[in-house]
Design an enzyme around this catalytic site. Structure first.
Site, mmCIF file in Angstrom:
data_model
loop_
_atom_site.group_PDB
_atom_site.id
_atom_site.type_symbol
_atom_site.label_atom_id
_atom_site.label_comp_id
_atom_site.label_asym_id
_atom_site.label_seq_id
_atom_site.Cartn_x
_atom_site.Cartn_y
_atom_site.Cartn_z
ATOM 1 N N ARG A 64 23.304 73.609 46.910
ATOM 2 C CA ARG A 64 23.681 74.700 47.747
ATOM 3 C C ARG A 64 23.133 76.029 47.442
ATOM 4 O O ARG A 64 22.822 76.266 46.455
ATOM 5 C CB ARG A 64 25.128 74.946 47.566
ATOM 6 N N LYS B 274 31.210 73.589 43.848
ATOM 7 C CA LYS B 274 32.574 74.161 44.706
ATOM 8 C C LYS B 274 33.688 73.598 43.824
ATOM 9 O O LYS B 274 33.433 72.480 43.220
ATOM 10 C CB LYS B 274 32.441 73.381 46.019
ATOM 11 N N HIS C 46 19.823 74.979 53.699
ATOM 12 C CA HIS C 46 20.557 73.820 53.802
ATOM 13 C C HIS C 46 19.631 72.594 54.302
ATOM 14 O O HIS C 46 20.063 71.441 54.060
ATOM 15 C CB HIS C 46 21.856 74.023 54.701
ATOM 16 N N ARG D 188 18.427 70.828 51.412
ATOM 17 C CA ARG D 188 19.497 70.033 51.074
ATOM 18 C C ARG D 188 19.385 68.491 51.687
ATOM 19 O O ARG D 188 19.530 67.354 51.191
ATOM 20 C CB ARG D 188 20.905 70.760 50.997
ATOM 21 N N HIS E 263 28.522 66.219 45.282
ATOM 22 C CA HIS E 263 29.840 65.537 46.427
ATOM 23 C C HIS E 263 30.863 65.079 45.454
ATOM 24 O O HIS E 263 30.529 64.116 44.486
ATOM 25 C CB HIS E 263 29.147 64.845 47.249
ATOM 26 N N TYR F 17 24.487 64.182 55.281
ATOM 27 C CA TYR F 17 23.319 64.835 54.564
ATOM 28 C C TYR F 17 22.022 64.044 54.473
ATOM 29 O O TYR F 17 21.010 64.268 53.751
ATOM 30 C CB TYR F 17 23.879 65.085 52.948
#
Length: 370
Positions: free
Chosen positions: A205, A231, A300, A303, A326, A335
Site C-alpha cells: 500500500r 493495516k 494502487h 498493487r 491481507h 486485487y
C-alpha cells in the site's frame, strides 16, 4: 428508546468531537493512524458538504442523500497531475475533465458518514439516524471494468526497464547562460527506480511505502527482507527479489539523508516522501517508457499488477495474500485482473498431464524398434 433530550450540536461541533474520539482510538490500537485519518478526512468532507453551521439533528435522509450525491460528483484529485489535468486514460473523458469519485470511494465515504451518525445516535446528538432514510448507494462494484487496473506483463516490464535505465538528467540554464547539471544530491533516479520496483514486485500500500524506515530492511541467511507495518497494526516480513535488493543497496549508497533521518524514501531536500510524491515518481518514470508499452497507472494499480501476475504465474494464493498483507484469502479477488489467454495457457500446461506428456515424448523418441 429515544433520548430524553438531544444535544443540539452543529455539524461542525459534532464532526470535531467525533474525529477527536476516532483519533483517540489509535492510542489503544483499536484503529491504525492511517484508518483514523481516512475517517477524519471523510468527516471533514461531510461537514463541508452538509454545512458546518447546521444543527446535526436537523439533517434528514434527503439531506444525507444530497451530501452523498455531491461527494459522488466531486472531482477525484488522485486522477489529476500537478497541473490540474486529468491523467486518466481510456475513460472517454477529455483532459482536465473530472471523472468523479469511484464506487469504492463512494462506498467508503458512506461508511464513514454512517459511523458518525451511529455514534451521534448513541451519544444523544440526534433523535434518529438519518442514514436509515437514505436511498443513495454507490454503483455496484465488480463485473467487467471498463479499464484494467493491472498493467499487462509488457507494460509492467516497460516500466521496470525505464526505472532501471533512467534518461540523462536535463541541463539547467545558469545565470551566465552556460548549462549546468543538477548536484549529486538532487539526483533522484536511483530512488525512483527503487520506488517502482517495490511497488511493482511487492505491491505494498502506498501508506506502507512512505512509512518505511531504513531499519525495516534486514538480512537473514543471505536474504534481504522488508518488515512492512500494515493495516490494523499487523506486520509482515517479505523477502526481496534479487533485483529489488540490488536497487535498495544502490539507493542506500547515495541516499542523501543524515544519520538521524529514519525514513527510507527522501526528497532531494532530505524530507520523507508524501503519498502524492509517489504518484509523481511513477509519472516521471512512465515518461521514459516506449509509448507502445506505456499506460497511466496509480500506486494502487501497481498493487493490482503484483497480485495479477503472481497469481497468473501459479504462485500459491496464501503466499500472495501474505505478500499483499491481507488477512483473508477472499480479498484477493479484488486485487487481480484476468489476463488475455490465461485460461488457454493454464489448460495447455495442466499439472496433472505434464508427466503423461513427457512420457509420450520419450516413447516417440525411442522409435519403433525400441
Amino acid at each position: 428508546m429515544l433520548p430524553v433530550q438531544v444535544n443540539r450540536l452543529t455539524v461542525q461541533e459534532a464532526g470535531d468531537r467525533y474525529v477527536e474520539l476516532v483519533r483517540a482510538k489509535t492510542v489503544t490500537g483499536a484503529l491504525s493512524p492511517a484508518t483514523a485519518e481516512v475517517y477524519a478526512r471523510d468527516v471533514a468532507t461531510f461537514v463541508r458538504l452538509a454545512g458546518p453551521g447546521r444543527v446535526l439533528d436537523d439533517l434528514t435522509g434527503e439531506d444525507v442523500d444530497a451530501v452523498l450525491l455531491a461527494f459522488a460528483r466531486k472531482p477525484d484529485e488522485r486522477r489529476r497531475n500537478g497541473q490540474g489535468k486529468d491523467t486518466a486514460k481510456g475513460t472517454g473523458q477529455s483532459a482536465g475533465v473530472s471523472t468523479g469519485q469511484s464506487a469504492a470511494s463512494q462506498a467508503r465515504f458512506r461508511r464513514s458518514v454512517s459511523a458518525l451518525f451511529r455514534h451521534a445516535t448513541s451519544a444523544g446528538w440526534v433523535h434518529l439516524d438519518p442514514m436509515a432514510a437514505s436511498s443513495v448507494r454507490a454503483r455496484e462494484r465488480g463485473g467487467l471494468r471498463p479499464e484494467r487496473r493491472a498493467l499487462t506483463r509488457e507494460q509492467a516490464e516497460g516500466l521496470i526497464e525505464a526505472a532501471g535505465s533512467p534518461a540523462a538528467p536535463a541541463a539547467e540554464a545558469a545565470g551566465s547562460g552556460a548549462p549546468r547539471r543538477r548536484r549529486a544530491d538532487q539526483r533522484t533516479e536511483v530512488r525512483d527506480a527503487l520506488v517502482v520496483l517495490l511497488l511493482t514486485t511487492l505491491g505494498p500500500r502506498v501508506s506502507e511505502l512512505v512509512r518505511a524506515n531504513v531499519e525495516d530492511f534486514y538480512t537473514n541467511d543471505g536474504v534481504r527482507y522488508w518488515r512492512i507495518f500494515g493495516k490494523g497494526g499487523r506486520t509482515r516480513d517479505v523477502p526481496l527479489p534479487d533485483a529489488v535488493a540490488s536497487a535498495l543497496d544502490a539507493y542506500l549508497a547515495v541516499r542523501a539523508g543524515g544519520d538521524g533521518e529514519k525514513a527510507l524514501l527522501l526528497s532531494w531536500r532530505g524530507r520523507r516522501l508524501a503519498r502524492g510524491d509517489v504518484q509523481a515518481v511513477i509519472d516521471r518514470v512512465q515518461r521514459q517508457v516506449d509509448p507502445g508499452r506505456r499506460r497511466a497507472v496509480t500506486p494502487h494499480g501497481l498493487r493490482h499488477t503484483t497480485a495479477t501476475h503472481l497469481l497468473a504465474d501459479g504462485t500459491d494464493m496464501d503466499a500472495v495474500r501474505r505478500v499483499l498483507g491481507h488477512s483473508d484469502l477472499s480479498t484477493l479477488g479484488r486485487y487481480r485482473d484476468d489476463l488475455p489467454g490465461e485460461l488457454e495457457v493454464a489448460m495447455g500446461s495442466h499439472p496433472l498431464l505434464r508427466r503423461r506428456r513427457g512420457r509420450a515424448g520419450r516413447d516417440d523418441q525411442a522409435g519403433p524398434d525400441a
